[in-house]
Motif scaffolding. Structure first.
Motif, short mmCIF file in Angstrom:
data_model
loop_
_atom_site.label_atom_id
_atom_site.label_comp_id
_atom_site.label_asym_id
_atom_site.label_seq_id
_atom_site.Cartn_x
_atom_site.Cartn_y
_atom_site.Cartn_z
N PHE A 162 47.59 42.94 46.56
CA PHE A 162 46.23 42.75 45.81
C PHE A 162 46.55 43.75 44.61
O PHE A 162 45.35 44.42 43.94
CB PHE A 162 44.95 43.40 46.68
CG PHE A 162 44.82 42.48 47.73
CD1 PHE A 162 44.30 41.53 47.70
CD2 PHE A 162 45.15 43.15 49.12
CE1 PHE A 162 44.00 40.59 48.89
CE2 PHE A 162 44.83 42.26 50.06
CZ PHE A 162 44.17 41.27 50.01
N LEU A 163 47.88 43.74 44.07
CA LEU A 163 48.06 44.76 43.11
C LEU A 163 47.75 44.11 41.80
O LEU A 163 47.90 43.25 41.32
CB LEU A 163 49.63 44.95 43.10
CG LEU A 163 50.44 45.49 44.16
CD1 LEU A 163 51.99 45.30 44.23
CD2 LEU A 163 49.92 46.86 44.45
N ARG A 164 47.23 45.30 40.96
CA ARG A 164 46.86 44.80 39.46
C ARG A 164 47.98 45.38 38.67
O ARG A 164 48.44 46.26 38.83
CB ARG A 164 45.50 45.50 38.92
CG ARG A 164 44.21 45.07 39.69
CD ARG A 164 43.18 45.99 39.49
NE ARG A 164 43.53 47.50 39.81
CZ ARG A 164 42.72 48.59 40.02
NH1 ARG A 164 41.69 48.54 39.11
NH2 ARG A 164 43.15 49.65 40.56
N GLU A 165 48.38 44.28 37.68
CA GLU A 165 49.16 44.57 36.72
C GLU A 165 48.91 45.79 35.90
O GLU A 165 47.69 45.76 35.61
CB GLU A 165 49.74 43.47 35.86
CG GLU A 165 50.35 42.22 36.51
CD GLU A 165 50.80 41.19 35.53
OE1 GLU A 165 51.15 41.32 34.45
OE2 GLU A 165 51.01 39.87 36.06
N GLY A 166 49.98 46.79 35.61
CA GLY A 166 49.54 47.89 34.80
C GLY A 166 49.09 49.08 35.54
O GLY A 166 49.23 50.05 35.16
N PHE A 206 34.20 44.19 37.50
CA PHE A 206 34.22 42.82 36.95
C PHE A 206 32.96 42.16 36.58
O PHE A 206 32.62 41.06 36.65
CB PHE A 206 34.99 42.02 38.15
CG PHE A 206 36.25 42.10 38.11
CD1 PHE A 206 36.86 43.33 38.80
CD2 PHE A 206 37.12 41.32 37.90
CE1 PHE A 206 38.21 43.59 38.75
CE2 PHE A 206 38.37 41.49 37.89
CZ PHE A 206 38.99 42.54 38.40
N LEU A 207 32.34 42.75 35.58
CA LEU A 207 30.99 42.39 35.03
C LEU A 207 31.17 42.53 33.56
O LEU A 207 30.35 42.60 32.81
CB LEU A 207 29.81 43.10 35.22
CG LEU A 207 29.47 42.85 36.98
CD1 LEU A 207 28.03 43.64 37.41
CD2 LEU A 207 29.18 41.24 37.32
N ASN A 208 32.62 42.54 32.89
CA ASN A 208 32.82 42.82 31.62
C ASN A 208 32.89 41.30 31.05
O ASN A 208 33.79 40.43 31.41
CB ASN A 208 34.09 43.48 31.12
CG ASN A 208 33.84 44.72 31.64
OD1 ASN A 208 33.09 45.41 31.57
ND2 ASN A 208 35.32 45.32 31.80
C1 UDX Z 1 44.49 40.56 39.61
C2 UDX Z 1 43.68 41.29 40.85
O1 UDX Z 1 42.59 42.31 40.36
C3 UDX Z 1 44.56 41.69 41.91
O2 UDX Z 1 43.93 42.34 42.89
C4 UDX Z 1 45.53 40.55 42.25
O3 UDX Z 1 46.36 40.89 42.90
C5 UDX Z 1 46.22 39.77 41.10
O4 UDX Z 1 45.18 39.22 40.13
P1 UDX Z 1 45.54 41.22 37.40
O5 UDX Z 1 45.91 39.81 37.30
O6 UDX Z 1 46.76 42.13 37.06
O7 UDX Z 1 45.05 41.57 39.05
O8 UDX Z 1 44.34 41.47 36.49
P2 UDX Z 1 42.84 42.12 36.48
O9 UDX Z 1 42.77 43.53 36.07
O10 UDX Z 1 42.19 41.76 37.81
O11 UDX Z 1 42.23 41.15 35.32
C6 UDX Z 1 42.47 39.68 35.35
C7 UDX Z 1 41.87 39.01 34.08
O12 UDX Z 1 40.34 39.12 34.39
C8 UDX Z 1 42.08 39.82 32.71
O13 UDX Z 1 42.28 38.65 32.01
C9 UDX Z 1 40.93 40.34 32.50
O14 UDX Z 1 40.84 40.41 31.09
C10 UDX Z 1 39.83 39.71 32.98
N1 UDX Z 1 38.51 40.23 33.40
C11 UDX Z 1 38.67 41.24 34.21
C12 UDX Z 1 37.42 40.04 32.63
O15 UDX Z 1 37.37 39.19 31.74
N2 UDX Z 1 36.26 40.65 32.93
C13 UDX Z 1 36.18 41.59 33.98
O16 UDX Z 1 35.13 42.09 34.16
C14 UDX Z 1 37.39 41.90 34.61
#
Ligand code: UDX
Length: 439
Positions: free
Chosen positions: A154-158, A251-253
Motif C-alpha cells: 500500500f506504498l505511496r510514491e514519494g 482523499f477529498l481534494n
Molecule cells: C496509491 C495508493 O495511495 C497506495 O496505497 C497504493 O499502493 C498505490 O496507489 P500513489 O499512486 O503513489 O498511491 O498516489 P496517491 O498519493 O494515492 O495519489 C493517487 C492519485 O490521486 C494522484 O494522481 C493524486 O493527484 C490523486 N488524488 C489523490 C486526488 O486527485 N485527490 C485526492 O484527494 C487524493
C-alpha cells in the motif's frame, strides 16, 4: 530479531523499496532483476527510481553487506533465500486485465529450479484467485515444499519509505500458518496492525482499497461539479464532509482526477475481473468514467473562454501524476496536452522532475516555469508542485498575454490573490470562492 535470507525478484518500485527496507531491518537481502543495466546501476549505488531517502538507504545497506543485486544469468538456485518476494510488474493489458505473464514465469521458474524449501511472498498486485491458481499449477509440483503468502503493498510514491515503517496495516493471506509466521516476523519493526486472511481475501483487499480511494476522488469531483453549477465552494464542502469521522478528511481534494501506476490500472482490472465473472460493477465503471471526464475540464473551459484554441499559447505546469515523483504514468497532463495540440494550440510544458517524458507533437518541454508562461494566453496547472504554488503570481500575470487565464487543475492556488494580480482564475468546484468575494 532473527536474520532471514531474503530474495526480492523484480527491482522496480515495489521490489526496491521492499529490498532496501528489509535490509535496513537487518535481514540479508538479494534483489534480482533480468534487466542487467538496472542491476549495474543499483550495484554502483544509483537508484533507477526517484524516491526521497532511497539513495541514502541504498548506500547504507549496500555498505553493510546486507543488500546485494544480481541478475539470474548464472541460474536461479543460488539466488533463492528462505523467503522469496515476487515484485514484478503486472501491467494493464489492452482489455483492462492485469497481464500476469511475468508473475507466472517467475513463479514457475523458481518453483522448478529451487534446491531447498522456501516461502514465496506475492507483492505484485494480482487479481483474486491468482494465488490459488499459482499454487496448484506450479508450487504443488515443486520438488521442495513452498509456502505461499499474498502480501499486498500500500506504498505511496514519494512517501514509500515512510509508509513502509508506518502503515495502517500489513495484510498477509495464506493457508499455511508457518509461512504466515515467517513473513509476519519480517514486519516486527513495522508499526501496524497485522491482518491474517486466506489468499483470495488478501488479494481482494488490495483491489478494494485502491478502488475505494479512487471512488472517494471521483465522488468529490462530482460534488465539485455540482458546486460549480450551484455557486458553492468545494474547499468548504470537502472540509465539512471530511469532519464526519465516518468519512474522514483524506482523499477529498477535487481536481482533474487521479493518475499514477496503481489507481487507473487496479480500478480497470477490478472492472474487468467483475465483468469476466458475470458481475457488472456499476460503481467502479462510474469512477472510471468520471475520472476520464475530469481531465477534459481544462480544455473545455479554455475553449469556452478563448473560443477557437488554434494559435493560442498555453503553458502547462506539471507533467507528473502528483508532486514529489518523476512518474508520469497515466498522468492527466499527457491527455490534456494532446487535446490542446489537437485543437491547434501551441503548448510549452514544464515539470521540475519529469525530464524524460515524450510529449505529443506540437508541444515542447521547457526548462523553467517562466519560459512556459511568458507570453502564454493561458496556464493549466496539472501538478501541485510547491514550486508552482509558491510562484510569484503577480509577476507571472504581468508576463502572460491576454486574456491571462489560469486553470488550476488541483485547486492548489490562492484564487483571490491570482485575481488581484490580474489573472482570470478557473478551477474545479471553486466557482463560489471568488463569486462570494466579488459581490
Ligand atoms: C496509491 C495508493 O495511495 C497506495 O496505497 C497504493 O499502493 C498505490 O496507489 P500513489 O499512486 O503513489 O498511491 O498516489 P496517491 O498519493 O494515492 O495519489 C493517487 C492519485 O490521486 C494522484 O494522481 C493524486 O493527484 C490523486 N488524488 C489523490 C486526488 O486527485 N485527490 C485526492 O484527494 C487524493
Amino acid at each position: 530479531m532473527e536474520t532471514a535470507r531474503i530474495t526480492v525478484i523484480g527491482a522496480g518500485y515495489v521490489g526496491l523499496v521492499t529490498g532496501v527496507c528489509l535490509a535496513n531491518s537487518g535481514h540479508d537481502v538479494t534483489c534480482v532483476d533480468v534487466d542487467a543495466a538496472k542491476i549495474e546501476m543499483l550495484s554502483s549505488g544509483s537508484s533507477p527510481i526517484y524516491e526521497p531517502g532511497i539513495v541514502e538507504l541504498l548506500a547504507k545497506t549496500s555498505a553493510s553487506g546486507r543488500l546485494r543485486f544480481a541478475t539470474p544469468q548464472d541460474g536461479w538456485a543460488p539466488l533463492l533465500g528462505d523467503i522469496v518476494f515476487v515484485a514484478v510488474g503486472t501491467p494493464m493489458a489492452e482489455s483492462g486485465a492485469a497481464d500476469l505473464t511475468a508473475v507466472r514465469e517467475v513463479v514457475q521458474t523458481v518453483a522448478a529450479t529451487t534446491d531447498h524449501p522456501f516461502t514465496l511472498v506475492m507483492k505484485s498486485t494480482v487479481p483474486p484467485g491468482t494465488g490459488r491458481d499459482l499454487v496448484s499449477r506450479f508450487l504443488d509440483d515443486s520438488p521442495h515444499p513452498i509456502g505461499y503468502v499474498s502480501n499486498p503493498e500500500f506504498l505511496r510514491e514519494g512517501r514509500a519509505l515512510e509508509d513502509w515503517y508506518h502503515t495502517d496495516r500489513v495484510v498477509l493471506g495464506s493457508d499455511d500458518p508457518s509461512a504466515l509466521d515467517a513473513v509476519e516476523a519480517l514486519y516486527e519493526e513495522v508499526d501496524a496492525t497485522v491482518l491474517r486472511t486466506d489468499i483470495a481475501s488478501a488479494e481482494t483487499i488490495k483491489y478494494a482499497s485502491n478502488a475505494f480511494l479512487a471512488t472517494k476522488i471521483s465522488f468529490i469531483n462530482e460534488i465539485a461539479n455540482v458546486c460549480d453549477a450551484a455557486g458553492a465552494r468545494i474547499d468548504d464542502v470537502s472540509v465539512g464532509v471530511g469532519l464526519d469521522s465516518r468519512i474522514g478528511p483524506q482523499f477529498l481534494n477535487a481536481g482533474i482526477g487521479y493518475g499514477g501506476s496503481c489507481f487507473p490500472k487496479d480500478v480497470r482490472a477490478l472492472d474487468f475481473i467483475s465483468s469476466e465473472s458475470g458481475y457488472s460493477f456499476e460503481l467502479v465503471k462510474a469512477v472510471i468514467e468520471v475520472n476520464a471526464r475530469q481531465r477534459t475540464l481544462p480544455v473545455d473551459a479554455l475553449r469556452r473562454t478563448l473560443g477557437d484554441l488554434s494559435g493560442a499559447r498555453i503553458a502547462v505546469l506539471g507533467l507528473t501524476f502528483k508532486p514529489d515523483t518523476d512518474d508520469v504514468r497515466e498522468s492527466p497532463a499527457i491527455d490534456i496536452i494532446a487535446s490542446l495540440v489537437a485543437e491547434g494550440a501551441s503548448v510549452l510544458a514544464y515539470d521540475p522532475l519529469a525530464s524524460h517524458v515524450i510529449l505529443p507533437e506540437g508541444a515542447s518541454r521547457v526548462d523553467d516555469a517562466w519560459t512556459a508562461l511568458t507570453g502564454a494566453n493561458a496556464v493549466v496547472l496539472v501538478t501541485e508542485w510547491s514550486e508552482f504554488v509558491g510562484l510569484d503570481w503577480t509577476r507571472a500575470a504581468a508576463a502572460m498575454a491576454a486574456p491571462k487565464i489560469v486553470f488550476d487543475g488541483r485547486n492548489a492556488l490562492d484564487a483571490n490573490a491570482l485575481e488581484a494580480a490580474g489573472v482570470r482564475y478557473m478551477a474545479v468546484g471553486r466557482d463560489g470562492c471568488h463569486r462570494r468575494h466579488d459581490h
